[in-house]
Design a protein around this motif. Structure first.
Motif: not given
Length: 219
Positions: A5-16
């Motif tokens: 979940t930590d990875y997915l949350c940051e991936l969401v922010e990175l992709l926008g």
């Protein structure tokens, strides 16, 4: 699951563009997270990701990129972002180093309580830390029942924890069994200062040389 979940949350922010970027699946093997991007935003997302890797572009994307790189370094893994036929971004390669040190000791952590639940005698408890990280904790049923009344509040918990050393210093909590807790009250600076004054303490007006006293206390 929590680490994923930590990875997915940051991936969401990175992709926008959250309305146009969708989670698709996880490919069997090395945790390949697959996403589907609406055609109208595809080039925007690719451009955003490439800029973040060069430390330019939106601040939130840059922060997410650095956080993802940090997670990979802590977990001693490498990662890339790619399309079906091309690589978009290579995260920094993890340098070979000694395995992280793990110690068991008493400690405290604090954050926003957002999960208390489970059917076993040991109940999972989850806090959100100051940087959005997930703090994995456990408690017995009696303490979990009390903590349940503070759901979505900020608390400080104390107990025996398993701590892992970070590559560049400091420690990361892997798991803690909670023995006690306290609710954290929100307060502004003025309110905090007023409480300190009411509690008493050193009276600067009574000091012959307050500056010298401060210097002595700091040395």
């Amino acid at each position: 699951m929590a680490r994923l979940t930590d990875y997915l949350c940051e991936l969401v922010e990175l992709l926008g563009h959250p309305d146009s970027v969708h989670f698709d699946s996880v490919t069997e093997g090395s945790a390949c997270l697959n996403t589907h991007i609406d055609d109208s935003y595809y080039q925007h997302v690719v451009h955003r990701v490439r800029e973040a890797g060069q430390n330019v572009g939106p601040k939130r994307a840059i922060k997410a990129y650095k956080r993802l790189a940090s997670l990979m370094e802590e977990d001693r893994v490498d990662g890339i972002l790619r399309t079906d036929d091309a690589q978009i971004l290579q995260f920094p390669k993890v340098k070979s180093s000694a395995a992280p040190l793990v110690v068991i000791k008493q400690g405290s952590v604090q954050g926003r309580l957002y999960i208390v639940g489970g059917k076993d005698d040991t109940v999972p408890v989850r806090l959100e830390g100051a940087n959005g990280e997930t703090l994995l904790c456990e408690a017995d049923t009696h303490l979990a029942e009390e903590l349940g009344k503070l759901l979505f509040k900020h608390v400080r918990v104390h107990g025996k924890g398993e701590w892992q050393s970070r590559p560049h210093g400091g420690w990361r909590l892997k798991k803690m069994f909670i023995h006690s807790y306290e609710k954290l009250e929100k307060s502004n600076l003025k309110g905090t200062v007023d409480r300190i004054k009411r509690a008493g303490g050193m009276l600067w007006d009574d000091q012959e040389d307050p500056h010298a006293t401060i210097h002595e206390l700091r040395s």
